[in-house]
Design an enzyme around this catalytic site. Structure first.
Site, PDB file in Angstrom:
ATOM      1  N   GLU A 182       0.837  -1.215   0.000  1.00  0.00           N
ATOM      2  CA  GLU A 182       0.000   0.000   0.000  1.00  0.00           C
ATOM      3  C   GLU A 182       0.867   1.259   0.000  1.00  0.00           C
ATOM      4  O   GLU A 182       0.549   2.233  -0.683  1.00  0.00           O
ATOM      5  CB  GLU A 182      -0.968   0.012   1.199  1.00  0.00           C
ATOM      6  CG  GLU A 182      -1.998  -1.131   1.214  1.00  0.00           C
ATOM      7  CD  GLU A 182      -2.802  -1.287  -0.077  1.00  0.00           C
ATOM      8  OE1 GLU A 182      -2.950  -0.314  -0.831  1.00  0.00           O
ATOM      9  OE2 GLU A 182      -3.288  -2.415  -0.337  1.00  0.00           O
ATOM     10  N   HIS A 185       2.039   1.949  -3.461  1.00  0.00           N
ATOM     11  CA  HIS A 185       1.058   2.687  -4.271  1.00  0.00           C
ATOM     12  C   HIS A 185       1.197   4.190  -4.035  1.00  0.00           C
ATOM     13  O   HIS A 185       1.145   4.987  -4.965  1.00  0.00           O
ATOM     14  CB  HIS A 185      -0.372   2.281  -3.885  1.00  0.00           C
ATOM     15  CG  HIS A 185      -0.823   0.986  -4.496  1.00  0.00           C
ATOM     16  ND1 HIS A 185      -0.584   0.647  -5.800  1.00  0.00           N
ATOM     17  CD2 HIS A 185      -1.547  -0.038  -3.965  1.00  0.00           C
ATOM     18  CE1 HIS A 185      -1.129  -0.548  -6.053  1.00  0.00           C
ATOM     19  NE2 HIS A 185      -1.707  -0.986  -4.957  1.00  0.00           N
ATOM     20  N   HIS A 192      -0.776  -1.888 -10.144  1.00  0.00           N
ATOM     21  CA  HIS A 192      -0.142  -3.155  -9.776  1.00  0.00           C
ATOM     22  C   HIS A 192       0.929  -3.583 -10.761  1.00  0.00           C
ATOM     23  O   HIS A 192       0.852  -3.297 -11.952  1.00  0.00           O
ATOM     24  CB  HIS A 192      -1.222  -4.234  -9.640  1.00  0.00           C
ATOM     25  CG  HIS A 192      -2.079  -4.000  -8.449  1.00  0.00           C
ATOM     26  ND1 HIS A 192      -3.436  -3.789  -8.523  1.00  0.00           N
ATOM     27  CD2 HIS A 192      -1.750  -3.892  -7.145  1.00  0.00           C
ATOM     28  CE1 HIS A 192      -3.906  -3.575  -7.310  1.00  0.00           C
ATOM     29  NE2 HIS A 192      -2.906  -3.628  -6.455  1.00  0.00           N
ATOM     30  N   CYS A 193       1.902  -4.302 -10.237  1.00  0.00           N
ATOM     31  CA  CYS A 193       3.007  -4.803 -11.050  1.00  0.00           C
ATOM     32  C   CYS A 193       2.648  -6.217 -11.520  1.00  0.00           C
ATOM     33  O   CYS A 193       1.969  -6.962 -10.820  1.00  0.00           O
ATOM     34  CB  CYS A 193       4.272  -4.825 -10.193  1.00  0.00           C
ATOM     35  SG  CYS A 193       5.717  -5.432 -11.059  1.00  0.00           S
ATOM     36  N   CYS A 198       6.997  -9.678  -7.309  1.00  0.00           N
ATOM     37  CA  CYS A 198       7.064  -8.306  -6.801  1.00  0.00           C
ATOM     38  C   CYS A 198       5.992  -8.074  -5.739  1.00  0.00           C
ATOM     39  O   CYS A 198       4.853  -8.528  -5.875  1.00  0.00           O
ATOM     40  CB  CYS A 198       6.870  -7.326  -7.960  1.00  0.00           C
ATOM     41  SG  CYS A 198       6.955  -5.605  -7.444  1.00  0.00           S
ATOM     42  N   CYS A 217      10.334  -5.400  -7.348  1.00  0.00           N
ATOM     43  CA  CYS A 217      11.111  -5.947  -8.461  1.00  0.00           C
ATOM     44  C   CYS A 217      12.006  -4.832  -9.028  1.00  0.00           C
ATOM     45  O   CYS A 217      11.879  -3.663  -8.646  1.00  0.00           O
ATOM     46  CB  CYS A 217      10.184  -6.494  -9.535  1.00  0.00           C
ATOM     47  SG  CYS A 217       9.314  -5.208 -10.449  1.00  0.00           S
ATOM     48  N   CYS A 220      10.081  -1.819 -10.427  1.00  0.00           N
ATOM     49  CA  CYS A 220       9.490  -0.960  -9.399  1.00  0.00           C
ATOM     50  C   CYS A 220      10.580  -0.199  -8.642  1.00  0.00           C
ATOM     51  O   CYS A 220      10.374   0.943  -8.240  1.00  0.00           O
ATOM     52  CB  CYS A 220       8.620  -1.773  -8.445  1.00  0.00           C
ATOM     53  SG  CYS A 220       7.106  -2.353  -9.236  1.00  0.00           S
TER      54      CYS A 220
HETATM   55 ZN   LIG Z   1      -2.678  -2.834  -4.642  1.00  0.00          ZN
HETATM   56 ZN   LIG Z   2       7.276  -4.678  -9.555  1.00  0.00          ZN
END
Ligand SMILES: [Zn+2]
Ligand SMILES: [Zn+2]
Length: 233
Positions: A182, A185, A192-193, A198, A217, A220
């Site tokens: 969270e 985000h 989302h990835c 991840c 990951c 990200c």
């Molecule tokens: Zn989420």
């Molecule tokens: Zn990711």
């Protein structure tokens, strides 16, 4: 289950009015002050480990992480907006009372103001549903970009029908992952990835939470580095 909202004003569908404060909308400059607020009956024994994992995932993004304990829903507030539903995720035959996420946002926004947090994350044992989409029940967590806050519910992170999954360490690890997810985000300002391992991958059940890692990951991490560059630190 986790829901992500990008710049969506959920106040249209709210049963509760979120307090509007100037500080609520200020642009966050990193490193920032993170507040974790336990709402309801949440074990505090894992908080030090949570701090460790947050430092691992977000490195120096927080100059301080503060834990606020023992915040309970006021008895007058408890019943407001609750939904009574069967918990299909753990096949319970009993109906439980779910709390709307905006009720927690209201508490978290208040605490953010009181303690000068830039990001506020609530941790609750109570089951939750999304106040912006009432069909999303028993969420693991939800983030609200505009208010820079998130809520994580431990309720469905405990698998009542699989004793093997009852181990405290396993449950705690799910909590760490969902809190990181969270906050991810909120910091990365992304959805989302798709990478299976991840932590930013969407999890529809605890099995999926268990199978993903606690780490971001490479893709990200790169996004995180871009935020760092923009903030010059
Ligand atoms: Zn989420
Ligand atoms: Zn990711």
């Amino acid at each position: 289950m986790s829901k992500f909202q990008i710049g969506k004003d959920i106040s249209n569908k709210q049963t509760l009015a979120l307090p509007i404060r100037q500080s609520t909308y200020r642009q966050i400059i990193f490193p920032c002050h993170l507040g974790i607020i336990s709402i309801g009956n949440v074990s505090t024994s894992m908080l030090n480990k949570l701090r460790f994992h947050l430092d691992q995932a977000f490195d120096s993004f927080f100059f301080d992480i503060q834990f606020i304990e023992d915040t309970n829903l006021h008895p007058d507030m408890f019943e407001l907006g609750v939904k009574e539903e069967y918990n299909l995720l753990n096949k319970s035959s009993e109906k439980v009372l779910l709390q709307p996420t905006n009720k927690f946002y209201e508490i978290i926004v208040d605490k953010k103001f009181e303690y000068n947090f830039d990001i506020g994350v609530g941790l609750t044992n109570l089951p939750i549903y999304s106040s912006s989409n009432e069909n999303l029940l028993f969420l693991f967590g939800e983030a609200h970009i505009k208010y820079m806050c998130a809520i994580v519910s431990t309720h469905n992170l405990i698998d009542l029908f699989n004793p093997e999954n009852h181990k405290l360490k396993k449950i705690e690890r799910r909590i760490y992952k969902e809190v990181i997810h969270e906050i991810g985000h909120l910091i990365l300002d992304c959805g989302h990835c798709l990478n299976d391992y991840c932590v930013m991958r969407f999890s529809k059940n605890i099995k999926e939470i268990d199978s993903k890692s606690i780490y971001l990951c490479e893709k990200c991490k790169l996004k995180l580095e871009k935020v760092r560059e923009r903030n010059n630190f």
